[in-house]
Design a protein around this motif. Sequence first.
Motif, PDB file in Angstrom:
ATOM      1  N   PHE A   1      -5.990   1.214  -8.481  1.00 59.58           N
ATOM      2  CA  PHE A   1      -6.465   0.022  -8.110  1.00 59.58           C
ATOM      3  C   PHE A   1      -4.590  -0.745  -7.537  1.00 59.58           C
ATOM      4  N   VAL A   2      -5.018  -1.085  -6.245  1.00 54.48           N
ATOM      5  CA  VAL A   2      -3.557  -2.055  -6.116  1.00 54.48           C
ATOM      6  C   VAL A   2      -3.983  -3.298  -5.941  1.00 54.48           C
ATOM      7  N   HIS A   3      -2.985  -4.545  -6.878  1.00 48.08           N
ATOM      8  CA  HIS A   3      -3.134  -5.663  -6.777  1.00 48.08           C
ATOM      9  C   HIS A   3      -2.318  -6.976  -4.851  1.00 48.08           C
ATOM     10  N   GLU A   4      -2.738  -7.346  -4.417  1.00 55.50           N
ATOM     11  CA  GLU A   4      -2.520  -8.509  -3.728  1.00 55.50           C
ATOM     12  C   GLU A   4      -2.746  -7.671  -1.792  1.00 55.50           C
ATOM     13  N   ILE A   5      -3.772  -6.909  -2.095  1.00 54.57           N
ATOM     14  CA  ILE A   5      -3.921  -5.823  -1.390  1.00 54.57           C
ATOM     15  C   ILE A   5      -3.603  -6.821   0.424  1.00 54.57           C
ATOM     16  N   GLU A   6      -3.871  -7.737   0.266  1.00 52.57           N
ATOM     17  CA  GLU A   6      -3.715  -8.728   1.752  1.00 52.57           C
ATOM     18  C   GLU A   6      -2.189  -9.148   2.557  1.00 52.57           C
ATOM     19  N   ARG A   7      -1.294  -8.123   1.115  1.00 52.07           N
ATOM     20  CA  ARG A   7       0.285  -8.350   2.162  1.00 52.07           C
ATOM     21  C   ARG A   7       0.319  -7.156   2.971  1.00 52.07           C
ATOM     22  N   GLU A   8       0.769  -6.882   3.698  1.00 48.69           N
ATOM     23  CA  GLU A   8       1.025  -6.019   4.956  1.00 48.69           C
ATOM     24  C   GLU A   8       1.526  -4.633   3.887  1.00 48.69           C
ATOM     25  N   ALA A   9       2.758  -4.337   3.340  1.00 45.99           N
ATOM     26  CA  ALA A   9       3.050  -3.863   2.403  1.00 45.99           C
ATOM     27  C   ALA A   9       2.264  -2.833   1.923  1.00 45.99           C
ATOM     28  N   GLU A  10       1.359  -3.709   0.682  1.00 46.81           N
ATOM     29  CA  GLU A  10       0.382  -3.360   0.006  1.00 46.81           C
ATOM     30  C   GLU A  10      -0.978  -2.738   1.031  1.00 46.81           C
ATOM     31  N   ARG A  11      -1.464  -3.379   2.231  1.00 46.38           N
ATOM     32  CA  ARG A  11      -1.906  -2.705   3.004  1.00 46.38           C
ATOM     33  C   ARG A  11      -1.500  -0.893   3.507  1.00 46.38           C
ATOM     34  N   VAL A  12      -0.820  -1.215   4.242  1.00 51.83           N
ATOM     35  CA  VAL A  12      -0.402  -0.457   5.208  1.00 51.83           C
ATOM     36  C   VAL A  12       0.215   0.594   4.525  1.00 51.83           C
ATOM     37  N   CYS A  13       0.544   0.613   3.137  1.00 44.17           N
ATOM     38  CA  CYS A  13       0.381   2.128   2.289  1.00 44.17           C
ATOM     39  C   CYS A  13      -0.645   2.621   1.205  1.00 44.17           C
ATOM     40  N   SER A  14      -1.888   1.097   1.283  1.00 43.35           N
ATOM     41  CA  SER A  14      -3.016   1.650   0.622  1.00 43.35           C
ATOM     42  C   SER A  14      -2.854   3.079   1.623  1.00 43.35           C
ATOM     43  N   GLU A  15      -2.882   2.434   3.480  1.00 46.07           N
ATOM     44  CA  GLU A  15      -4.022   3.081   3.700  1.00 46.07           C
ATOM     45  C   GLU A  15      -3.525   4.894   4.374  1.00 46.07           C
ATOM     46  N   GLU A  16      -1.705   4.337   3.899  1.00 48.45           N
ATOM     47  CA  GLU A  16      -1.331   5.561   3.910  1.00 48.45           C
ATOM     48  C   GLU A  16      -1.682   6.244   3.370  1.00 48.45           C
ATOM     49  N   PHE A  17      -1.834   6.179   1.889  1.00 41.34           N
ATOM     50  CA  PHE A  17      -1.253   6.865   0.725  1.00 41.34           C
ATOM     51  C   PHE A  17      -2.644   7.305  -0.368  1.00 41.34           C
ATOM     52  N   LEU A  18      -3.433   6.328   0.232  1.00 40.97           N
ATOM     53  CA  LEU A  18      -4.642   6.072  -0.991  1.00 40.97           C
ATOM     54  C   LEU A  18      -5.544   6.444   0.350  1.00 40.97           C
ATOM     55  N   CYS A  19      -5.862   5.657   1.303  1.00 38.47           N
ATOM     56  CA  CYS A  19      -6.822   6.101   2.433  1.00 38.47           C
ATOM     57  C   CYS A  19      -7.721   5.857   2.405  1.00 38.47           C
ATOM     58  N   ARG A  20      -8.672   5.384   3.604  1.00 37.37           N
ATOM     59  CA  ARG A  20      -9.559   4.844   3.682  1.00 37.37           C
ATOM     60  C   ARG A  20     -10.488   4.664   3.334  1.00 37.37           C
ATOM     61  N   GLU A  21     -10.485   6.255   3.385  1.00 37.23           N
ATOM     62  CA  GLU A  21     -12.303   6.411   3.151  1.00 37.23           C
ATOM     63  C   GLU A  21     -12.197   6.422   1.308  1.00 37.23           C
ATOM     64  N   ASN A  22     -11.391   6.297   0.494  1.00 42.52           N
ATOM     65  CA  ASN A  22     -10.760   6.410  -0.572  1.00 42.52           C
ATOM     66  C   ASN A  22     -11.159   4.534  -1.476  1.00 42.52           C
ATOM     67  N   LEU A  23     -11.733   3.781  -0.696  1.00 45.64           N
ATOM     68  CA  LEU A  23     -11.498   2.303  -0.701  1.00 45.64           C
ATOM     69  C   LEU A  23     -13.238   2.682  -1.605  1.00 45.64           C
ATOM     70  N   VAL A  24     -13.044   1.867  -2.786  1.00 50.66           N
ATOM     71  CA  VAL A  24     -14.395   1.396  -3.736  1.00 50.66           C
ATOM     72  C   VAL A  24     -14.876   0.035  -2.869  1.00 50.66           C
ATOM     73  N   GLU A  25     -13.828  -0.462  -3.015  1.00 44.48           N
ATOM     74  CA  GLU A  25     -14.263  -2.522  -2.796  1.00 44.48           C
ATOM     75  C   GLU A  25     -13.110  -2.878  -3.203  1.00 44.48           C
ATOM     76  N   THR A  26     -13.240  -4.224  -2.539  1.00 46.58           N
ATOM     77  CA  THR A  26     -12.203  -4.816  -2.628  1.00 46.58           C
ATOM     78  C   THR A  26     -12.479  -6.451  -3.506  1.00 46.58           C
ATOM     79  N   ILE A  27     -12.399  -6.558  -4.246  1.00 43.31           N
ATOM     80  CA  ILE A  27     -12.314  -8.101  -5.284  1.00 43.31           C
ATOM     81  C   ILE A  27     -11.810  -9.171  -4.908  1.00 43.31           C
ATOM     82  N   HIS A  28     -11.810 -10.124  -4.635  1.00 41.46           N
ATOM     83  CA  HIS A  28     -10.539 -10.992  -4.191  1.00 41.46           C
ATOM     84  C   HIS A  28      -8.934 -10.357  -3.608  1.00 41.46           C
ATOM     85  N   SER A  29      -8.130 -10.298  -4.505  1.00 44.48           N
ATOM     86  CA  SER A  29      -7.141  -9.064  -3.813  1.00 44.48           C
ATOM     87  C   SER A  29      -6.213  -8.033  -4.632  1.00 44.48           C
ATOM     88  N   LEU A  30      -8.238  -7.669  -5.535  1.00 39.01           N
ATOM     89  CA  LEU A  30      -8.100  -6.255  -5.867  1.00 39.01           C
ATOM     90  C   LEU A  30      -8.392  -5.478  -5.177  1.00 39.01           C
TER      91      LEU A  30
END
Length: 292
Positions: A241-270
């Motif tokens: 889980f990554v909180h405050e995903i709307e921020r640039e660092a959280e979003r960019v690094c999540s896409e790079e190291f956790l990957c879009r294909e592994n994203l299950v859902e986003t609830i508010h900022s989580l």
Amino acid sequence: MKTTAKFIVLHPSVYKTAGGTAHRGWIAVFLLLFFFTFSFTLITTRNAAARTTASAAPGGANSQLLPKPVADALLHYATANATASGRMSTAETEKMASVLRRCAAGGACNLLVFGLTHETLLWSSLNHNGRTVFVDESAHSVSEIERKHPSIEAYDVQFTTRSGELQHLIGHYRREKSNQCRPLSINDLPNHIYDVPWDVVLVDGPSGYSAASPGRMAAIFTAGVLARSKSGGGGGATHVFVHEIEREAERVCSEEFLCRENLVETIHSLAHFVVPKIDVHSNKIDFCLKSI
């Protein structure tokens, strides 16, 4: 008229009979007391053993899960002022709680949390029969939480990267990853952290609110490494889980190291990722199967 006194003579057998009857009565009472005591002890012992067996068995009637009313109460009070800055919303905490509950239903759950926050005691309580470890950049905060709550396991580490360095660090990583360069590694993270098969990882720290503050790039990178190289014989994927995903660092690094294909859902900022383990034959880890 002469009156002759008459004496009533009791035969000795009368005394013997009365005494024998009383003696046998006490014996009967003693035997009954012994019988009831023995029966009560036997039943109590069997019930206790049954309760112990049921609670120890995975998924048993009395499993190791925190009772749902208790968990609901904890969630209620933890989110009573959820609008405060940096706190999770009710929906976000409920999502975390549901994943922890499913994880605990399968046995002891290992939870790693980056950041000491308002929800720290909540996560520790919800995972009360598992292992929960907190990592934070503030030595003072770690010292305080350990002083107030000695059962909490927490470590302070140095995050050497800054939020303002995001693009430079990502570019450097992409150029050097084939050379096994890891500019986002946390150098002083305790070694045993890498030996635990983490089932759930929450990235809610460091703060990262300004360009000069420690960002969450290294925490997200480490979460990806731990999930991909899940150690200790732990099978299955890791919930990250990554909180405050709307921020640039959280979003960019999540896409790079956790990957879009592994994203299950986003609830508010989580953001909720489910990252599978891979077989690692070298120090190189290819995080994403699809290009970003």
